[in-house]
Motif scaffolding. Sequence first.
Motif, short mmCIF file in Angstrom:
data_model
loop_
_atom_site.label_atom_id
_atom_site.label_comp_id
_atom_site.label_asym_id
_atom_site.label_seq_id
_atom_site.Cartn_x
_atom_site.Cartn_y
_atom_site.Cartn_z
N LEU A 10 -32.24 -11.37 -46.18
CA LEU A 10 -31.52 -11.36 -44.89
C LEU A 10 -30.86 -10.01 -44.63
N THR A 11 -30.54 -9.29 -45.71
CA THR A 11 -29.91 -7.97 -45.51
C THR A 11 -30.89 -7.00 -44.84
N ALA A 12 -32.19 -7.24 -45.01
CA ALA A 12 -33.18 -6.39 -44.33
C ALA A 12 -33.05 -6.58 -42.81
N ALA A 18 -28.93 -3.40 -36.95
CA ALA A 18 -28.14 -2.17 -36.80
C ALA A 18 -29.00 -1.06 -36.19
N ARG A 19 -30.26 -0.97 -36.64
CA ARG A 19 -31.14 0.08 -36.10
C ARG A 19 -31.51 -0.20 -34.64
N ALA A 20 -31.62 -1.49 -34.30
CA ALA A 20 -31.88 -1.83 -32.90
C ALA A 20 -30.72 -1.35 -32.03
N LEU A 73 -26.71 6.20 -39.13
CA LEU A 73 -26.56 7.54 -39.73
C LEU A 73 -27.44 7.65 -40.98
N ARG A 74 -27.42 6.61 -41.81
CA ARG A 74 -28.21 6.62 -43.05
C ARG A 74 -29.70 6.76 -42.72
N THR A 75 -30.14 6.03 -41.71
CA THR A 75 -31.54 6.11 -41.30
C THR A 75 -31.90 7.54 -40.94
N LEU A 96 -38.94 2.01 -51.86
CA LEU A 96 -38.59 0.94 -52.80
C LEU A 96 -37.65 -0.03 -52.09
N GLY A 97 -37.95 -1.31 -52.10
CA GLY A 97 -37.13 -2.24 -51.32
C GLY A 97 -37.22 -1.87 -49.85
N ALA A 98 -38.46 -1.73 -49.36
CA ALA A 98 -38.70 -1.18 -48.01
C ALA A 98 -38.11 -2.05 -46.92
N GLY A 99 -38.02 -3.36 -47.15
CA GLY A 99 -37.49 -4.24 -46.11
C GLY A 99 -38.25 -4.04 -44.81
N LEU A 100 -37.51 -3.88 -43.71
CA LEU A 100 -38.12 -3.77 -42.38
C LEU A 100 -38.13 -2.32 -41.90
N ILE A 118 -42.81 -1.08 -50.94
CA ILE A 118 -42.66 -2.14 -51.96
C ILE A 118 -41.50 -3.05 -51.57
N ASP A 119 -41.77 -4.32 -51.51
CA ASP A 119 -40.71 -5.32 -51.34
C ASP A 119 -41.29 -6.65 -51.80
N ARG A 120 -40.47 -7.68 -51.73
CA ARG A 120 -40.97 -8.97 -52.16
C ARG A 120 -41.96 -9.52 -51.13
N ALA A 121 -42.88 -10.37 -51.61
CA ALA A 121 -44.00 -10.82 -50.77
C ALA A 121 -43.52 -11.46 -49.46
N ALA A 147 -44.21 -6.87 -54.45
CA ALA A 147 -43.86 -6.86 -55.88
C ALA A 147 -42.36 -7.07 -56.01
N ASP A 148 -41.99 -7.63 -57.13
CA ASP A 148 -40.56 -7.76 -57.45
C ASP A 148 -40.19 -6.57 -58.32
N LEU A 149 -39.18 -5.84 -57.89
CA LEU A 149 -38.80 -4.62 -58.62
C LEU A 149 -38.18 -4.92 -59.98
N ARG A 150 -37.92 -6.20 -60.24
CA ARG A 150 -37.42 -6.56 -61.57
C ARG A 150 -38.58 -6.83 -62.52
N ALA A 172 -34.85 4.85 -52.24
CA ALA A 172 -34.24 3.55 -52.55
C ALA A 172 -33.00 3.46 -51.66
N GLU A 173 -33.23 2.98 -50.43
CA GLU A 173 -32.18 2.95 -49.40
C GLU A 173 -31.60 1.54 -49.36
N GLY A 174 -30.31 1.44 -49.62
CA GLY A 174 -29.66 0.12 -49.57
C GLY A 174 -30.24 -0.84 -50.57
N LEU A 175 -30.57 -0.38 -51.75
CA LEU A 175 -31.29 -1.23 -52.71
C LEU A 175 -30.59 -1.38 -54.05
N1 SAM Z 1 -34.61 -0.19 -47.49
C1 SAM Z 1 -34.59 -1.07 -46.34
C2 SAM Z 1 -33.74 -0.49 -45.24
O1 SAM Z 1 -32.84 0.31 -45.54
O2 SAM Z 1 -33.94 -0.88 -44.09
C3 SAM Z 1 -34.12 -2.47 -46.69
C4 SAM Z 1 -32.74 -2.57 -47.22
S1 SAM Z 1 -32.23 -4.26 -47.47
C5 SAM Z 1 -30.50 -4.00 -47.47
C6 SAM Z 1 -32.60 -4.53 -49.20
C7 SAM Z 1 -34.07 -4.80 -49.44
O3 SAM Z 1 -34.30 -4.77 -50.86
C8 SAM Z 1 -34.54 -6.15 -48.94
O4 SAM Z 1 -35.67 -6.00 -48.13
C9 SAM Z 1 -34.86 -6.90 -50.22
O5 SAM Z 1 -35.93 -7.85 -50.07
C10 SAM Z 1 -35.23 -5.77 -51.16
N2 SAM Z 1 -35.07 -6.19 -52.56
C11 SAM Z 1 -33.95 -6.60 -53.17
N3 SAM Z 1 -34.21 -6.95 -54.43
C12 SAM Z 1 -35.54 -6.74 -54.63
C13 SAM Z 1 -36.42 -6.93 -55.72
N4 SAM Z 1 -35.99 -7.41 -56.88
N5 SAM Z 1 -37.72 -6.62 -55.57
C14 SAM Z 1 -38.19 -6.12 -54.39
N6 SAM Z 1 -37.40 -5.93 -53.31
C15 SAM Z 1 -36.10 -6.24 -53.42
#
Ligand code: SAM
Length: 291
Positions: A10-12, A18-20, A73-75, A96-100, A118-121, A147-150, A172-175
Amino acid sequence: MDGVDGGVGLTALLVAAARAIETQRHDSLAQDIHAEHFVRAAPACSEWPVRLQQVPDGDADPLWGRFARYFGLRTRVLDDFLLRSVRTGARQVVLLGAGLDTRAFRLDWPSGLVVYEIDRAGVLAFKERVLSDLAAAPKARRVPVPADLRADWVTALTTAGFDPAAPSVWLAEGLLFYLPGPVETSLIDAVDRLTVEGSALAFEVKLEKDLWEYRDSAIYTATREQIGIDLLRLFDRGPRPDSVGGLTARGWSASVRTPFDFTRRHGRGPLPEPNDALEGNRWVFAHKPRP
Ligand code: SAM
């Protein structure tokens, strides 16, 4: 839960909203025309604003005013970092943790560039659905890597075509603060292993010793009360590694900046305030020097 409808996914959507909002500001720092479509496509945030005019308190709202501006600003700052890195030789971008993140669609990339996301499926499946409904066309070759980054994301990335012998730039933005400390360490180790000289990495960390101290800050309170996201419960609260120290010990150069440095540079963005949940945030820009 690995989609965008709850938990860290949901944080994505929070960042997309915020970007909208940033996109529609008269003094916008970054443009993302796809962001509002993600927000509108997700039932979990049907009530969220996508324009500042939809926020009763406007800029005075700690969540959709100050915090959203932080993400804007971060974007912008990380857009600039990526574009500089590809101008100086990176041929591959790894989010990494690309989200949206829609940088593959928004930025003008040189030909031949590949963007790995890379983000979760579940998050990537939602993203695909919205982007294909919009018939959005990327400006680079875009490769989603579920993929799961863990777990073993390195195999997924290399199988998807990432070339460790070619210069790359990583984000690795917000990750990292959502991941346990040892996972952050192994992730930074992997980036070092998978990069040649001339590569670069930017990431965000939080320096606070005790995140809980800021529980009552305006940003955390508003995010919890207005949209039900309790960031402090999503952040990992174990000890954090010294990733900057780890990289410099391996020969990388790194500069560590506050977001406020960039607010001053751009003349827009959040400035420090008392009991500030952003106070410990640092943006790190690291380079693996050429010999
Ligand atoms: N980087 C993007 C951005 O700034 O718009 C998304 C940031 S969002 C705050 C955090 C992202 O990290 C989410 O999309 C989440 O699914 C991903 N994330 C968190 N833990 C993760 C994991 N273990 N494996 C893959 N993705 C993960």
